[in-house]
Design a protein around this motif. Sequence first.
Motif, PDB file in Angstrom:
ATOM      1  N   GLY A 202       4.619   7.386 -23.554  1.00  4.50           N
ATOM      2  CA  GLY A 202       3.600   7.994 -22.720  1.00  4.50           C
ATOM      3  C   GLY A 202       4.051   9.324 -22.135  1.00  4.50           C
ATOM      4  O   GLY A 202       3.285  10.294 -22.091  1.00  4.50           O
ATOM      5  N   SER A 203       5.314   9.379 -21.676  1.00  2.23           N
ATOM      6  CA  SER A 203       5.828  10.630 -21.123  1.00  2.23           C
ATOM      7  C   SER A 203       6.003  11.687 -22.200  1.00  2.23           C
ATOM      8  O   SER A 203       5.782  12.882 -21.951  1.00  2.23           O
ATOM      9  CB  SER A 203       7.170  10.372 -20.424  1.00  2.23           C
ATOM     10  N   ALA A 258      -0.020   8.286 -18.426  1.00  2.00           N
ATOM     11  CA  ALA A 258       1.338   8.151 -18.963  1.00  2.00           C
ATOM     12  C   ALA A 258       2.091   7.029 -18.257  1.00  2.00           C
ATOM     13  O   ALA A 258       2.831   6.259 -18.879  1.00  2.00           O
ATOM     14  CB  ALA A 258       2.094   9.468 -18.818  1.00  2.00           C
TER      15      ALA A 258
END
Length: 673
Positions: A202-203, A258
């Motif tokens: 997500g990051s 995220a």
Amino acid sequence: MTTDVSLPNTWHSKTSFYLAVSVGILALLNLILGWGLGLEFFLRIWPEYPAMVPSTAISLLFGSLGLIALNKGYSPWVARLCSVLIASDVIANYRLAVFQVVPDGMSIATAIACLLIAVCLWSRTVKDLSTFARLLPKTLGVSLAMVPLIGYLYNSEALFANPVYTLMALHTAIGFTALFVAFLVNDAEVGWMRVLAAPELGSQMLRKLLPFLVLVPVGLTGLALIASNLNYVSADLRASVLAYTMILMLVTAACYFANVINKTEQRAAQAEKLQRESDRARQVAEVALERGQKIEALGKLVGGVAHDFNNTLSVVLGNLQLLQADPDKSAHPVYLTEAVEAVQNAAELTRQLLAYGRKSRLEPVPVNLDDLVRKTLNMFQRLCPANIAVSTRLSANEMIVELDPINFQQALLNILINARDAQPQGGKIVISTAAEEMGREQVSGFGGTEQIFSGTFVCISVVDSGPGMTAQELSRATEPFFTTKPVGEGTGLGLSVASGFCRQSGGGLTLLSEPGHGLTAKMFFPLSPSSPDVAPETMQQSTEVKPSAHRILLVDDDEKVTRVMARQLQLDGNEVEVALSAADALEIMSTGPAPDLVITDLVMPGAMQGHALAKEIRARFPGTHVVLMSGYDSIRQRQSDGAEWNEPFLQKPINWILLREVAASVLSQTPKG
């Protein structure tokens, strides 16, 4: 309350350090080259833009020095001192006329940004500060500096008229932004910075989208300004605030999504880790349980063998002592007969154990299995009481398997006798044969289960109507010396011997039962593609062979064994020599006349074993016969050396009559060399 202010030597600390150094250089250039030497560029970048006043440059310089001290691990009092000096500088700028520069000066936004830097420095030295308290001043500082930066990007003159940002210079906004970003990078492991810098998927997605999220709103707002027909000053300021608001909202939304993805991945990774640990723990427990079962079974095997052999040795020893001490010569034949019978019982016990352990010597030949089952049932009828009905369903009449007939009959008799003993009050036994296609089925083995290869198998099924077995009894049924019969009524070797024979013959044994519903025992043997022209006889009667004198060499490392065999062969009129190793045997044959027959053990001390010795004799002494002997043997093992022919074989313990017959039979043939 203080904490260790030193920062780890990671990309976070390095990035923060370089940003702090850059801000310090910017402040020094303004003070030295701008205010000291009067270079206009270092004062205001562009003639119409506000200048960075000395107080602002001093605050940026102290802020950069304090952050550098934190990155290098200096005393926290250095950062605190810088914090106090920044706050003092801001106060002095508004209280002391000497610090005021006309027409330029420190704007309200600049003063607030300087104080936020002081708060950031001091908070970094405070222990157990919450994530919110750590990130709030840094986030506010970035937000405060970004608005004039965007305004300068759009060349908005409204900044010069705005009471908050009127006197914030371009390089002042750049310096504040860089310094607050440096502080945030140091906190990359917490809060929304953790979401931005984390290694999870997500990051990674957020970092890729971030340039788009920042640049697109800025570009769109710039286009909107160009096309705007509104009041120029008002539109500039509105566009600047609008652009940053859009950026803030988009980044916040991206961080939220995220963070959700990261938490999901972390939970999944944790669950997978727990599952792997659980699987490893279960596998370790299963291996330990299996080893424990094998050790327990081995202990019972050793105890049972010791018990039976001690009984046998007691009979042999007692009769030999009676033979030695009893003056009544007429009783001596009885003592000898009982001693010989005891030895034969011991030999039968070792054969059963070898069959269980798949170490017995088998002579597989093609046989019609239904015919062999019928012959075994004829033998069993003499052992079966009248209150047990025996029925057959033989459906494998044309099917040929390769197995040892005598050992098969013994294994099947063991299963039939168990079925008989399970129903002493009467019942029924059903024997059936059929062909079955099998995959990698589980079959009974020592201390656990094994698999047989897939293919077509002939199945012999024996079903009784006895009380059956519990699951625990069934799991141990093929262990040696395990029995459910009363003490003294069973040896516990019947099913273990049958299991060993089936597995040694390429098949297996399965047992199915439920308490109160009888036991089903199934023997599986692979179907043979060949069919013999003449069915082999399952029993052979020994015949007396008249001995004749020959030169015989015995090779065995056990002197007691060679001494007994030598006496027997000498009493038959042969000339016998003894060698204790293969090397001794070759030396004897090389230095004297070659013997007519060599009888050699398979396993002996030294580099050369029985098979190698036989091969050497065949090559160097083609006129000499060779017979192999061993305490245990498997036909597969004997064929594994790749020899083109197999020598005759004697299974220990060797009966004198059999020894005489084999020697006479071999010597009557032409040597294979």
